[in-house]
Scaffold this motif. Structure first.
Motif, PDB file in Angstrom:
ATOM      1  N   ASN A 319     -10.157  -9.213 -11.458  1.00  0.00           N
ATOM      2  CA  ASN A 319      -9.317  -8.994 -10.279  1.00  0.00           C
ATOM      3  C   ASN A 319      -8.125  -9.920 -10.221  1.00  0.00           C
ATOM      4  N   LEU A 325      -4.345  -4.302 -12.239  1.00  0.00           N
ATOM      5  CA  LEU A 325      -3.839  -3.801 -10.958  1.00  0.00           C
ATOM      6  C   LEU A 325      -3.478  -2.326 -11.073  1.00  0.00           C
ATOM      7  N   MET A 362     -12.061  -5.098  -2.264  1.00  0.00           N
ATOM      8  CA  MET A 362     -10.717  -4.901  -2.787  1.00  0.00           C
ATOM      9  C   MET A 362      -9.661  -5.073  -1.705  1.00  0.00           C
ATOM     10  N   GLU A 363      -9.952  -4.647  -0.498  1.00  0.00           N
ATOM     11  CA  GLU A 363      -9.016  -4.852   0.606  1.00  0.00           C
ATOM     12  C   GLU A 363      -8.841  -6.337   0.886  1.00  0.00           C
ATOM     13  N   THR A 366      -6.644  -7.723  -2.145  1.00  0.00           N
ATOM     14  CA  THR A 366      -5.260  -7.238  -2.267  1.00  0.00           C
ATOM     15  C   THR A 366      -4.510  -7.246  -0.941  1.00  0.00           C
ATOM     16  N   SER A 373      -3.843   2.032  -0.741  1.00  0.00           N
ATOM     17  CA  SER A 373      -4.009   1.952  -2.191  1.00  0.00           C
ATOM     18  C   SER A 373      -3.988   3.335  -2.811  1.00  0.00           C
ATOM     19  N   LYS A 386       4.530  -2.934  -3.965  1.00  0.00           N
ATOM     20  CA  LYS A 386       4.053  -3.026  -5.348  1.00  0.00           C
ATOM     21  C   LYS A 386       4.331  -4.411  -5.925  1.00  0.00           C
ATOM     22  N   LEU A 389       1.819  -6.898  -4.474  1.00  0.00           N
ATOM     23  CA  LEU A 389       0.515  -6.794  -5.132  1.00  0.00           C
ATOM     24  C   LEU A 389       0.539  -7.470  -6.503  1.00  0.00           C
ATOM     25  N   THR A 392       0.375 -11.653  -7.138  1.00  0.00           N
ATOM     26  CA  THR A 392      -0.838 -12.473  -7.137  1.00  0.00           C
ATOM     27  C   THR A 392      -1.583 -12.400  -8.465  1.00  0.00           C
ATOM     28  N   ARG A 393      -1.067 -11.603  -9.406  1.00  0.00           N
ATOM     29  CA  ARG A 393      -1.776 -11.380 -10.675  1.00  0.00           C
ATOM     30  C   ARG A 393      -1.253 -12.289 -11.777  1.00  0.00           C
ATOM     31  N   ASN A 463       5.295 -12.748  -3.177  1.00  0.00           N
ATOM     32  CA  ASN A 463       4.112 -12.868  -2.334  1.00  0.00           C
ATOM     33  C   ASN A 463       4.500 -13.151  -0.888  1.00  0.00           C
TER      34      ASN A 463
END
Length: 705
Positions: A319, A325, A362-363, A366, A373, A386, A389, A392-393, A463
């Motif tokens: 995750n 993602l 997941m909520e 994310t 989603s 987008k 999201l 954070t990856r 973010n």
């Protein structure tokens, strides 16, 4: 027959004539009894009479054989019917009717190869006949070659948007698309379809069978060292790979897909030839749609064990990765597996993406609801969401922060250049900004990238919400009240409408290479008073346009040439946010009906000829027009124009986050600017003493490097 009978019985003269007559009357009687049995549906009795009649060596045994075949059909004795059909063909190889019967019998017993051969021979004999009635009979048939061509066309259309290479879960071999198509033709179902469609092509059935066969399963996982790569697996069966954690992962994934009756599987480790730049580029762009088109995505949760409790999914390393993602967002059906290949939380559901436990996790991770989603689509819509999201990856390679978003944004015009560093993110954002006109991409605080100073070096800046930079929306009721109380003069209204027209005519930001043309309202700043802190400098100045301005930055502004504060959020001022958010979606095909839609709803079964089929299928090849590089001006009727001008005058007085630009020494005759990064938001608003005429005079399109 006379001589044979005489030799067998030693009968001569009248005795021989009597015997011949008796034999003839006997098989005629037996044939009649057989016909009576068929009429009465006493098929076993009829078969017995026909068989006895045939033992008497009638002069035209093929006629009785044909009748016995019909009786066998009545009892379901298709094997006997097929054998009799072969005898008919032996007795009269030039007649089409034996082949016709053999085709029907072979089809019934599942001997599809012989059924196809018999059909082709029958059509050949029919075509060679000079009898007009037989030729007319021939015209009602469809040749196997035509059916094969139709099936192949449907196969190609079915697999054209699927991955280039898939693992055959039965053989464990990698197959390219030609080999995938050949694998289908090697199945009994292929010849069954060919042999069963004699007078009409059943497009619905072909499509169902083809779609069912070519369903594929995708693997989503976090890479480790020593993953099995394309160059290794292309020469070996997946199930024969040496034992290792990564090999076992691939092998188990394929077995799970195979046991679930999926013929095809895909893993990004071995199904992409990464040494081929074209193939790698294609995969980076198409991967979102590959996951979207999969029948199932299997997620391997490294570090999550069967004993793990609820919440382990949200905290898993899976995750945190950028590529996963798009895999989660795109896939419609997902199964989560723990590291020891048991279902996460022992979820016995067809789709874990619909599990309340999974949705809640997941909520939480994310910050996006399940409905939001599911609503995300590839293309230039919901851009800021987008980017948030993705912010954070994490990625192993710097460039993947951008390349993992190519599919989400449906961007195909950006080559993948590993080694270019964070410039890849700048190229992506420039493409998205120019294609969508969404200037919220410029709303960030952080470090400028090397591609363009107005674009960030790191995706993490997204973010933070863009709303802090943009003027806040004003509810319609409040806006009407403000406009009613403003009592604008006719001259003010005239200036407001001219300002509205000027801003409305400006293009969206666009790029020539890395140079951005930025439409904005810009004011030059006077000299600053400053002091230094541990983290940098604090500058303060009094301006006519904004009043007191305070700027915190690590840069020494005293060394810079002229400085400007700019307001680039023109779409917000013009209330065009909704228009920009989805106006230039780049999905490259018109959406087809949902895969869950029954074929009967897609096709009218009374209109299933090839022309209709082609017309339907060709929908997927209709590309939407390319998004314009600059949105066209919005032309409005006078009343709407006046109303929008009044709204613009109100919105210009709202606080906003300004961008700080400075002149750049490039040696060009034209004036270039660069964005100066600040440590926080420069929150300002136009003062009341700044007239609309002043604002109109300061509308600019700046070249920003």
């Amino acid at each position: 027959m006379e001589s044979e009978l005489g030799e067998e019985t030693n009968l001569h003269g009248e005795h021989l004539e009597w015997a011949l007559d008796f034999r003839q009357r006997s098989f005629k009687k037996l044939e009649h009894l057989g016909d009576t049995g068929v009429d009465a549906q006493r098929y076993d009795e009829a078969i017995s009479h026909y068989s006895t009649a045939l033992s008497l060596n009638p002069p035209s045994p093929q006629d009785i054989l044909v009748k016995r075949i019909k009786a066998c059909v009545g009892t379901g004795s298709w094997k006997q019917a097929a054998d009799d059909a072969n005898q008919v063909i032996t007795l009269d190889p030039f007649s089409p009717w034996g082949y016709e019967i053999k085709h029907a019998a072979s089809l019934k017993i599942g001997d599809y190869d012989n059924a196809v051969d018999a059909l082709e021979e029958m059509l050949l004999k029919l075509g060679q006949s000079l009898d007009p009635n037989i030729q007319q009979h021939c015209d009602q048939y469809i040749s196997p070659s035509s059916t094969r061509a139709t099936i192949r066309k449907i196969v190609q259309r079915t697999i054209r948007h699927s991955p280039r290479v898939l693992i055959n879960t039965t053989t464990g071999r990698l197959h390219d698309k030609a080999e995938q198509a050949a694998a289908f033709e090697a199945l009994p179902i292929f010849n069954e379809l060919v042999s069963s469609m004699t007078t009409r092509i059943d497009y619905l059935r072909i499509k169902r069978e083809v779609r069912q066969y070519f369903r594929y399963v995708m693997l989503s996982h976090k890479w480790k060292e020593n993953e099995p790569l394309f160059q290794q697996v292309i020469h070996i069966v997946v199930y024969d790979l040496d034992r290792s954690p990564t090999h076992d992962k691939l092998r188990t994934f394929c077995k799970i897909a195979r046991d679930a009756e999926f013929h095809w599987a895909w893993s990004d480790t071995c199904c992409i030839n990464k040494s081929d730049h074209f193939i790698l580029q294609e995969a980076l762009v198409a991967m979102f749609k590959w996951y979207q088109g999969s029948a199932l995505m299997i997620v391997f949760l490294r570090g999550v064990h069967s004993s793990s409790r609820r919440g382990a999914l949200g905290k898993s390393i899976w995750n945190t990765r950028a590529w996963t993602l798009q895999e989660y967002v795109a896939s419609k059906v997902i199964h989560f597996y723990t590291e020891d290949w048991t279902l996460y939380l022992d979820l016995q559901l067809p789709n874990h993406k619909e599990s309340p436990e999974v949705l809640l996790e997941m909520e939480h991770v994310t910050g996006v609801s399940a409905q939001q989603s599911m609503a995300l689509r590839p293309g230039l819509s919901n851009i800021r969401e987008k980017l948030r999201l993705a912010s954070t990856r994490q990625t192993t390679l710097v460039e993947d922060a951008a390349y993992s978003l190519l599919g989400i944004f449906s961007v195909s015009g950006i080559p993948a250049i590993y080694g270019e560093g964070e410039g890849s993110l700048g190229r992506l954002l420039a493409h998205v900004l120019a294609g969508s006109g969404d200037v919220s991409i410029l709303a960030w605080t952080g470090e400028s990238g090397s591609f363009n100073s107005c674009l960030p070096a790191h995706i993490t800046v997204f973010n933070a919400p863009a709303a802090s930079h943009l003027p806040s929306p004003i509810p319609d009721a409040e806006m009407k009240t403000i406009i009613t109380m403003s009592h604008a003069s006719s001259s003010d209204l005239d200036v407001a409408m001219r300002l509205y027209d000027r801003l409305n005519e400006l293009p969206a930001p666009w790029f020539a290479a890395s140079r951005m043309k930025l439409p904005c309202i810009a004011f030059q700043l006077p000299s600053f008073a400053s002091y230094q802190t541990r983290s940098g400098y604090v500058y303060r100045t009094e301006t006519v346009a904004f009043g007191t301005v305070e700027i915190k930055t690590r840069h020494d502004l005293s060394r810079m040439k002229s400085l400007y504060l700019v307001h680039p959020w023109l779409d917000t001022l013009l209330d065009r946010e909704g228009m920009q958010s989805g106006a230039f979606v780049e999905d490259d095909e018109t959406p087809l009906p949902s895969p869950s839609t029954d074929d009967e709803e897609i096709f009218d079964t009374d209109s299933d000829d090839e022309e209709f089929f082609d017309a339907y299928e060709d929908v997927s090849s209709l590309a939407k027009p390319e998004p314009p590089s600059q949105p066209a001006p919005v032309h409005t009727v006078p009343l709407v124009r006046e109303t929008r001008a009044r709204r613009l005058a109100v919105r210009l007085r709202q606080p906003f986050g300004a961008l700080l630009l400075t002149l750049s020494a490039t040696g060009r005759r034209a004036v270039d600017y660069k964005r100066v990064v600040t440590d926080g938001l420069i929150a300002v608003r136009f003062q009341e003493n700044v007239s609309l005429s002043d604002l109109l005079d300061n509308v600019r399109t700046l070249d920003v490097l």
